[in-house]
Design an enzyme around this catalytic site. Structure first.
Site, mmCIF file in Angstrom:
data_model
loop_
_atom_site.group_PDB
_atom_site.id
_atom_site.type_symbol
_atom_site.label_atom_id
_atom_site.label_comp_id
_atom_site.label_asym_id
_atom_site.label_seq_id
_atom_site.Cartn_x
_atom_site.Cartn_y
_atom_site.Cartn_z
ATOM 1 N N TYR A 192 57.606 76.814 -0.081
ATOM 2 C CA TYR A 192 58.396 75.929 0.771
ATOM 3 C C TYR A 192 57.683 74.602 1.006
ATOM 4 C CZ TYR A 192 61.618 79.738 1.956
ATOM 5 O OH TYR A 192 62.549 80.751 1.909
ATOM 6 N N LEU A 212 74.637 79.855 7.370
ATOM 7 C CA LEU A 212 75.666 78.823 7.551
ATOM 8 C C LEU A 212 76.133 78.248 6.217
ATOM 9 C CD1 LEU A 212 74.170 76.984 10.659
ATOM 10 C CD2 LEU A 212 75.869 78.815 10.593
ATOM 11 N N GLY A 213 75.847 78.963 5.133
ATOM 12 C CA GLY A 213 76.327 78.532 3.829
ATOM 13 C C GLY A 213 75.844 77.153 3.436
ATOM 14 N N GLY A 247 75.092 74.774 5.337
ATOM 15 C CA GLY A 247 75.662 73.763 6.221
ATOM 16 C C GLY A 247 77.168 73.616 6.081
#
Length: 356
Positions: free
Chosen positions: A66, A220-221, A223
């Protein structure tokens, strides 16, 4: 009377077949660092971390890859004074040295070198939950599970989990671990949200059957379920594969389809009706799905985090859940649809009414 709130951040849950206590929302830190051009700087990342922990949250997820390691570095600094109260999860598998075949993958060499690098960046002696990040289809499952078990026995890792892998490999892994007395996976990290429900075919039923806690990523897919995109927005013709924006990332992985945007519109309608944000509605729906223990929320600002945490403050009605289930439904496919048909049930049960 139905419950007025779904949970509190301090209503801790057990992760899978373990005694590990975690919060019902996990703080994802893929946004810690600006290396990928869409994350948070150090100051904002610190504010997000502090707010989550001050509210009683204890489950934090990162990975060696990340923001090119910045996420772990920031987290190591932020958690220094309260390491023991936190459940720190990180991952390995992604290649960290382009061109080096052994700097990525699921094998023992990469597992060990990745763990040692993560421990240094996180400034800790052990990892609470160590995830296999992405299945590589190359490494023997026995090598993986034995290497994980060695790390647990050495005290460098306390628990293990697996992310982004086929259900049959996860099942095989835990069966081998049980038969040989090795450490099993207690967590399953998968993409799961109103836009991505194909995991309901095999992954989530497997997790329930084997008592592996489901920790959804991208709840949340990307956004999309927050309502930030709509059907009138033009698609970008050229996507930069090196540093894609969030919109380009969603476009590349097929998130901005008419079907998905229609689902997002229905989420917005319910949110307006009950006086909540679309993100809160989408998270509340996910938290009520069988097997889900702790969705990963990747707040880029404290405003995003504040909003996300409020998903615990209410309970979606059964009518709203049924409506969202219907607009986002998928075909389960074979053998599920075949086995659930009345004809096949009659062939098997001979017309008798049998309940499990």
């Amino acid at each position: 009377m139905p419950p007025q709130t779904l949970a509190a951040l301090t209503d801790y849950r057990l992760l899978g077949k373990s005694g590990l206590r975690i919060s019902p929302l996990c703080l994802g830190t893929m946004t810690f660092g600006t290396d990928w051009n869409w994350g948070s700087d150090k100051e904002e990342s610190r504010k997000v971390f502090d707010l989550y922990v001050e509210r009683g949250g204890n489950f934090i997820d990162t990975a060696d890859a990340y923001t090119n390691g910045t996420s772990e570095t920031y987290l190591g600094e932020f958690m220094a004074s309260r390491r023991e109260q936190l459940v720190i999860a990180t991952k390995y598998s992604c290649n960290t040295r382009q061109g080096d075949p052994n700097a990525g993958g699921n094998h023992r060499k990469n597992m060990i070198q990745s763990l040692e690098a993560s421990l240094k960046r996180l400034k800790t002696d052990y990892i609470d939950l160590y995830w296999l990040h992405i299945w590589d289809f190359l490494t023997p499952i026995e090598e993986i599970m034995r290497a994980f078990d060695d790390l647990v026995r050495a005290g460098k890792v306390l628990y293990i989990g697996i992310s982004d892998a086929p259900a049959w490999k996860v099942s095989q892994a835990n069966t081998i671990a049980e038969l040989r007395g090795w450490t099993p996976f207690i967590g399953l990290q998968i993409e799961y949200n109103l836009l991505e429900r194909t995991v309901e075919r095999d992954l989530t039923p497997m997790a329930q059957e084997l008592n592996i806690g489901v920790v959804p990523w991208s709840p949340l897919g990307g956004g999309v379920l927050t309502g930030k995109y709509n059907k009138t927005q033009p698609q970008d013709a050229n996507v930069n594969p090196e540093t894609p924006s969030r919109k380009e990332f969603n476009q590349t992985f097929g998130k901005l389809t008419d079907r998905n945007l229609t689902v997002a519109e229905e989420v917005q309608k319910i949110a307006t009706e009950i006086g909540r944000s679309p993100a809160q509605v989408a998270l509340n729906w996910l938290l009520q799905k069988p097997g889900v223990v702790s969705p990963i929320i990747g707040a880029r600002t404290i405003g995003h985090l504040e909003d996300n945490l409020q998903c615990l403050d209410f309970v979606l009605s059964s009518e709203h859940i049924a409506h969202l289930d219907d607009v986002s439904k998928i075909e389960l496919g074979f053998p599920h649809d075949f086995l659930s048909s009345d004809m096949v049930k009659n062939v098997v049960n001979g017309g008798a009414n049998i309940k499990a």
